[in-house]
Scaffold this active site. Structure first.
Site, PDB file in Angstrom:
ATOM      1  N   GLY A  83     -39.025  36.181  58.369  1.00 35.08           N
ATOM      2  CA  GLY A  83     -39.028  35.614  59.231  1.00 35.08           C
ATOM      3  C   GLY A  83     -40.394  36.374  60.016  1.00 35.08           C
ATOM      4  O   GLY A  83     -41.655  35.058  60.176  1.00 35.08           O
ATOM      5  N   CYS A  98     -36.860  10.083  37.454  1.00 38.76           N
ATOM      6  CA  CYS A  98     -37.687  10.673  37.013  1.00 38.76           C
ATOM      7  C   CYS A  98     -37.548   9.304  35.642  1.00 38.76           C
ATOM      8  O   CYS A  98     -37.625   9.143  35.083  1.00 38.76           O
ATOM      9  CB  CYS A  98     -37.393  12.328  36.646  1.00 38.76           C
ATOM     10  SG  CYS A  98     -38.751  12.784  35.779  1.00 38.76           S
ATOM     11  N   CYS A 133     -37.005  12.282  32.258  1.00 41.05           N
ATOM     12  CA  CYS A 133     -36.607  12.390  31.867  1.00 41.05           C
ATOM     13  C   CYS A 133     -34.817  11.362  32.970  1.00 41.05           C
ATOM     14  O   CYS A 133     -33.635  11.936  32.075  1.00 41.05           O
ATOM     15  CB  CYS A 133     -35.799  14.265  32.661  1.00 41.05           C
ATOM     16  SG  CYS A 133     -36.583  14.184  34.735  1.00 41.05           S
ATOM     17  N   CYS A 154     -40.513  14.043  37.786  1.00 39.04           N
ATOM     18  CA  CYS A 154     -40.415  15.553  37.731  1.00 39.04           C
ATOM     19  C   CYS A 154     -41.783  15.723  38.474  1.00 39.04           C
ATOM     20  O   CYS A 154     -42.869  16.218  37.270  1.00 39.04           O
ATOM     21  CB  CYS A 154     -39.604  16.130  37.460  1.00 39.04           C
ATOM     22  SG  CYS A 154     -38.241  15.598  37.136  1.00 39.04           S
ATOM     23  N   CYS A 186     -38.268  19.182  33.961  1.00 38.49           N
ATOM     24  CA  CYS A 186     -38.502  17.978  33.251  1.00 38.49           C
ATOM     25  C   CYS A 186     -38.210  17.917  31.866  1.00 38.49           C
ATOM     26  O   CYS A 186     -37.218  17.324  30.694  1.00 38.49           O
ATOM     27  CB  CYS A 186     -39.251  17.048  33.377  1.00 38.49           C
ATOM     28  SG  CYS A 186     -39.593  15.298  33.327  1.00 38.49           S
TER      29      CYS A 186
END
Lengths: 256, 283
Positions: free
Chosen positions: B31, B240, B243, B265, B271
């Site tokens: 970080g 979606c 899909c 997606c 997808c």
């Protein structure tokens, strides 16, 4: 009783120029100390050194911390000093813009110290902010307005609320009424006096306005050319000034 | 196809060593933003110069490389970066998340869970989470050093005060291992939970800002929030349209000039593979 702040031979110079020299005093709990003097006499330098904004060259500033008792602030590590300045100290700048975040709403300004101290409950933070706005006589309905939409006096009061929200014990004020018109000054002084009495705050107030110290300060320190030339009870110093400079200062106040 | 005029993966070896040192430091302090001497790359800033330098530094000839831009493998940015490394490094490329060893991404984490041994390289525009709150670099560095993060919550407070909820939908700030507040690059906040405990190495490169930060595998990452306004990984409330997936992050696509729209997606590989699997099952 231990003094809340005990300053010993504090000195600070800017290269060859003198900031302040050999300043020593004790501030007792609940006491308000005024520092007066002309421009360039080292008042703000002294305040900056006390609050840790400036690095002093020599001397000690011993603060009676809540958790660890008397500690030398100047010898502290930066994280410790920052924690102290967030929790036990407050610093009220002359210009509210220096002490506020102008791009953040009034509520955010008041809540910042709480959040820095670890508050993570939005409702509680907002409640505290509303409470404090009311205490400094700002309409709590303006909690989401930015400080730039506030008048100068309101900004100054917001700055005070932002500083006092974490319940500090020692407040440093640098000309808190400077740049405000007379009626606003009077209200602000009334408010400050009430808060200082209610919360049992100790305070160090730098100003060049003798009326301010007469109203707020228990004790007075007069500075000239970086040194303290006279100190004592406020009324005593103002009514019976001993040092030549103090006499000049007192006599040069215009009677309204 | 390799262009022999270039060193492997475009950058010279000294530059790669410099970047690898920065990566190692960034991995050692999760970080923390590590400065590095970012080079001019043959593409404009904002097109992934930081990510490209990281990819160049970690690629080896055996790698299989995948590039996604907002989840898609076939957008300009993704295609040109993939071509760039095909030409300068000669590495194999793929669009399948599971097959890739190095994945460079702009603003998404693939839906397919990542595995140990994979490296996810993020393109980062502004690595400093405090930048828009505190413009001074000296001051933000001090705030990171001292863990002085009250200001970050002020931003969330302002969001809730103004909108009733935290309106930040991307670049949602996170706390890494309880120490550093990090900007996870502009990934949607839907992806934030995937940052935490990820088995892959995650590297973040900002070319213009000259910073690298990183998350080693299985790092604990927590999105910042309030007790009474907890973090929520939001996405459009639709399946979606192609899909039928309900658990993936969706893009809204406008299909004509009368306001017709569909949600698909954003991860094209996810997808496509779902549709292929459905097709196979149907046959």
């Amino acid at each position: 009783m231990t003094p809340i702040l005990s300053v010993r031979t504090l000195s600070k110079s800017y290269g060859p120029r003198l900031g302040c020299r050999g300043v020593s005093f004790d501030l007792w709990p609940g006491e308000v100390m005024g520092i007066v003097g002309e421009s360039g006499s080292g008042k703000s330098t002294l305040l900056g050194c006390l609050a840790g904004h400036l690095a002093a060259d020599a001397g000690q500033v011993i603060f009676d911390t809540r958790s660890h008792g008397p500690r030398d602030v100047l010898a502290m590590a930066e994280p410790e000093r920052r924690a102290l300045s967030r929790s036990e100290w407050a610093f009220v700048h002359q210009h509210a813009r220096d002490g506020l975040r102008m791009g953040v709403s009034a509520g955010g300004n008041v809540g910042e110290r709480l959040m820095a101290a670890g508050a993570r409950n939005y409702g509680a933070i907002r409640g505290a902010a509303q409470d404090w706005l009311a205490r400094v006589e700002i309409d709590p309905g303006r909690i989401d307005d930015r400080p730039s939409a506030f008048s100068g006096g309101m900004q100054q009061r917001l700055q005070i609320a932002r500083n006092l929200v974490t319940g500090p014990r020692l407040v440093f004020m640098d000309e808190p009424t400077g740049g405000l018109d007379v009626s606003v000054q009077a209200r602000l002084l009334d408010l400050l006096r009430g808060l200082v009495r209610d919360m049992g705050l100790s305070a160090v107030i730098v100003t060049h306005d003798l009326a301010v110290v007469r109203l707020l300060a228990d004790r007075l320190m007069v500075m000239k050319s970086g040194e303290v030339v006279e100190q004592g009870l406020t009324d005593q110093v103002l009514d019976d000034p001993q040092h030549g400079y103090t006499q000049l200062l007192v006599s040069s106040v215009l009677a309204a | 196809m390799t262009d022999a005029a270039y060193n492997f993966a475009y950058l010279d070896e000294q530059t790669k060593r410099m970047i690898r040192r920065a990566i190692l430091k960034a991995l050692a302090i999760p970080g923390c933003q590590v400065p590095f001497a970012s080079r001019e790359m043959p593409m404009p800033y904002g097109w992934g110069t930081g990510g490209v330098q990281l990819s160049a530094a970690v690629l080896v000839p055996e790698d299989r490389f995948k590039v996604i831009d907002q989840g898609a493998d076939d957008t300009t940015n993704a295609v040109s970066i993939r071509k760039f490394f095909e030409r300068t490094a000669g590495v194999a490329t793929t669009t399948r998340t599971a097959d890739a060893t190095v994945i460079q991404t702009r603003h998404r984490i693939p839906e397919t869970p990542l595995a140990e041994g994979q490296i996810l390289v993020y393109q980062v525009p502004i690595p400093e989470p405090l930048r828009f709150l505190e413009p001074r670099e000296t001051e933000t560095r001090r705030m990171h050093a001292l863990g002085d993060y009250g200001l970050m919550h002020v931003k969330l407070y302002e969001d809730i005060a103004r909108h009733g909820h935290v309106s930040a939908a991307y670049a949602y700030p996170v706390m890494v291992e309880g120490r550093y507040v990090m900007d996870p690059s502009p990934i949607p906040k839907f992806d934030n939970p995937k940052l935490s405990g990820c088995p892959a190495i995650q590297l973040f490169g900002a070319g213009r800002e000259q910073r690298i930060h990183a998350l080693p595998p299985y790092t604990n990452v927590v999105s910042l929030d309030f007790e009474d306004h907890p973090f929520e990984a939001s996405k459009p409330e639709h399946p979606c349209a192609l899909c039928g997936a309900t658990e993936s992050y969706l893009d809204e696509v406008i299909t004509d000039d009368r306001g017709t729209r569909m949600f698909v997606c954003s991860d094209t590989d996810f997808c496509t593979s779902r549709r292929d699997a459905a097709l196979e099952a149907a046959q």
